[in-house]
Design a protein around this motif. Structure first.
Motif, PDB file in Angstrom:
ATOM      1  N   ASP A   6     -77.591  -0.847 -53.911  1.00 33.12           N
ATOM      2  CA  ASP A   6     -78.757  -1.730 -53.938  1.00 33.12           C
ATOM      3  C   ASP A   6     -78.379  -3.154 -53.586  1.00 33.12           C
ATOM      4  N   GLY A   7     -79.386  -4.002 -53.538  1.00 36.39           N
ATOM      5  CA  GLY A   7     -79.146  -5.402 -53.207  1.00 36.39           C
ATOM      6  C   GLY A   7     -80.416  -6.217 -53.314  1.00 36.39           C
ATOM      7  N   LEU A   8     -80.496  -7.225 -52.460  1.00 37.71           N
ATOM      8  CA  LEU A   8     -81.556  -8.222 -52.516  1.00 37.71           C
ATOM      9  C   LEU A   8     -82.314  -8.274 -51.196  1.00 37.71           C
ATOM     10  N   ALA A   9     -83.518  -8.789 -51.250  1.00 32.53           N
ATOM     11  CA  ALA A   9     -84.282  -9.042 -50.025  1.00 32.53           C
ATOM     12  C   ALA A   9     -85.115 -10.302 -50.205  1.00 32.53           C
ATOM     13  N   LEU A  10     -85.290 -10.984 -49.110  1.00 32.45           N
ATOM     14  CA  LEU A  10     -86.133 -12.169 -49.036  1.00 32.45           C
ATOM     15  C   LEU A  10     -87.161 -11.907 -47.944  1.00 32.45           C
ATOM     16  N   LEU A  11     -88.429 -11.968 -48.298  1.00 33.04           N
ATOM     17  CA  LEU A  11     -89.518 -11.789 -47.348  1.00 33.04           C
ATOM     18  C   LEU A  11     -90.215 -13.126 -47.186  1.00 33.04           C
ATOM     19  N   LEU A  12     -90.372 -13.571 -45.935  1.00 36.66           N
ATOM     20  CA  LEU A  12     -91.063 -14.822 -45.648  1.00 36.66           C
ATOM     21  C   LEU A  12     -92.262 -14.534 -44.756  1.00 36.66           C
ATOM     22  N   ARG A  13     -93.418 -15.030 -45.159  1.00 31.47           N
ATOM     23  CA  ARG A  13     -94.613 -14.871 -44.331  1.00 31.47           C
ATOM     24  C   ARG A  13     -94.432 -15.738 -43.089  1.00 31.47           C
ATOM     25  N   ARG A  14     -94.416 -15.112 -41.925  1.00 29.75           N
ATOM     26  CA  ARG A  14     -94.091 -15.795 -40.667  1.00 29.75           C
ATOM     27  C   ARG A  14     -95.017 -16.962 -40.374  1.00 29.75           C
ATOM     28  N   SER A  15     -96.260 -16.886 -40.774  1.00 30.30           N
ATOM     29  CA  SER A  15     -97.183 -17.994 -40.520  1.00 30.30           C
ATOM     30  C   SER A  15     -96.946 -19.175 -41.455  1.00 30.30           C
ATOM     31  N   ALA A  16     -96.141 -18.989 -42.490  1.00 31.64           N
ATOM     32  CA  ALA A  16     -95.915 -20.046 -43.483  1.00 31.64           C
ATOM     33  C   ALA A  16     -94.525 -20.657 -43.425  1.00 31.64           C
ATOM     34  N   ALA A  17     -93.527 -19.846 -43.084  1.00 33.70           N
ATOM     35  CA  ALA A  17     -92.148 -20.334 -43.155  1.00 33.70           C
ATOM     36  C   ALA A  17     -91.229 -19.437 -42.337  1.00 33.70           C
ATOM     37  N   ARG A  18     -90.078 -19.992 -41.982  1.00 33.09           N
ATOM     38  CA  ARG A  18     -89.075 -19.156 -41.325  1.00 33.09           C
ATOM     39  C   ARG A  18     -87.689 -19.557 -41.808  1.00 33.09           C
ATOM     40  N   ALA A  19     -86.815 -18.578 -41.848  1.00 26.59           N
ATOM     41  CA  ALA A  19     -85.432 -18.812 -42.257  1.00 26.59           C
ATOM     42  C   ALA A  19     -84.656 -19.331 -41.046  1.00 26.59           C
ATOM     43  N   LEU A  20     -84.121 -20.528 -41.163  1.00 27.17           N
ATOM     44  CA  LEU A  20     -83.317 -21.097 -40.082  1.00 27.17           C
ATOM     45  C   LEU A  20     -81.908 -20.519 -40.086  1.00 27.17           C
ATOM     46  N   ARG A  21     -81.340 -20.432 -41.284  1.00 25.97           N
ATOM     47  CA  ARG A  21     -79.998 -19.882 -41.468  1.00 25.97           C
ATOM     48  C   ARG A  21     -79.948 -19.195 -42.819  1.00 25.97           C
ATOM     49  N   CYS A  22     -79.128 -18.154 -42.895  1.00 26.92           N
ATOM     50  CA  CYS A  22     -78.980 -17.411 -44.149  1.00 26.92           C
ATOM     51  C   CYS A  22     -77.501 -17.252 -44.464  1.00 26.92           C
ATOM     52  N   SER A  23     -77.214 -17.044 -45.727  1.00 24.38           N
ATOM     53  CA  SER A  23     -75.840 -16.842 -46.170  1.00 24.38           C
ATOM     54  C   SER A  23     -75.813 -15.867 -47.337  1.00 24.38           C
ATOM     55  N   GLU A  24     -74.836 -14.983 -47.324  1.00 23.93           N
ATOM     56  CA  GLU A  24     -74.603 -14.067 -48.439  1.00 23.93           C
ATOM     57  C   GLU A  24     -73.387 -14.569 -49.197  1.00 23.93           C
ATOM     58  N   VAL A  25     -73.513 -14.719 -50.493  1.00 20.40           N
ATOM     59  CA  VAL A  25     -72.430 -15.232 -51.327  1.00 20.40           C
ATOM     60  C   VAL A  25     -72.060 -14.179 -52.361  1.00 20.40           C
TER      61      VAL A  25
END
Length: 167
Positions: A55-74
């Motif tokens: 298992d793990g994690l997820a981040l969902l962003l509504r495309r009309s509201a925001a976008r991920a510029l960069r991501c990092s796994e720590v």
């Protein structure tokens, strides 16, 4: 069916998931449902002593509201396989140069079954705090808002929980 109902009813700008199972059918279903509701998906699988966890994690962003510029796994802690998923998120729909960028993170800390695991959780929380600050600095976002969400497995109110006081 639950995710479909949540996305349809809430129209949230961001949704952070913990204990997401990384079986191919589950991931395909997540991506399909999220896509149909206008969300982009970023995932981070837990790791442990013996490789990847289920298992793990997820981040969902509504495309009309925001976008991920960069991501990092720590990797927060190999014992228990705890991870942190971070994203530099830009608010959509605003004029160039006017859209704020902030740090959004999600995690799932160890459950405090006893003194040892509670100490692990405290170290994980401290590492989350350090990782958020480092990620923000690397992205040139010093002073930007940082939002950390997830399952912190806190037994006490935040103001009484030593692990949560690191933020």
């Amino acid at each position: 069916a639950q995710l479909e109902a949540v996305l349809a009813a809430s129209w949230a700008d961001a949704l952070c998931l913990q204990e997401l199972w990384f079986e191919p059918p589950a991931i395909a279903l997540l991506e399909d449902i999220a896509g149909r509701h206008g969300y982009s998906v970023v995932t981070c699988r837990r790791r442990g002593w013996e490789g990847q966890k289920a298992d793990g994690l997820a981040l969902l962003l509504r495309r009309s509201a925001a976008r991920a510029l960069r991501c990092s796994e720590v990797e927060l802690c190999l014992e228990g396989g705890r991870v942190l998923l971070l994203a530099a998120v830009k608010v959509a729909g605003l004029a160039p140069g006017k859209a704020p960028v902030f740090v959004l993170g999600t995690t799932h800390l160890t459950h405090p079954h006893g003194d040892h695991t509670n100490r692990l959780r405290m170290v994980q929380a401290w590492r989350c705090s350090c990782a958020c600050a480092s990620f923000a600095a690397e992205q040139g976002l010093e002073g930007a808002a940082a939002i950390l969400v997830g399952d912190f497995n806190a037994r006490a109110p935040v103001q009484e929980d030593l692990a949560m006081q690191t933020f």
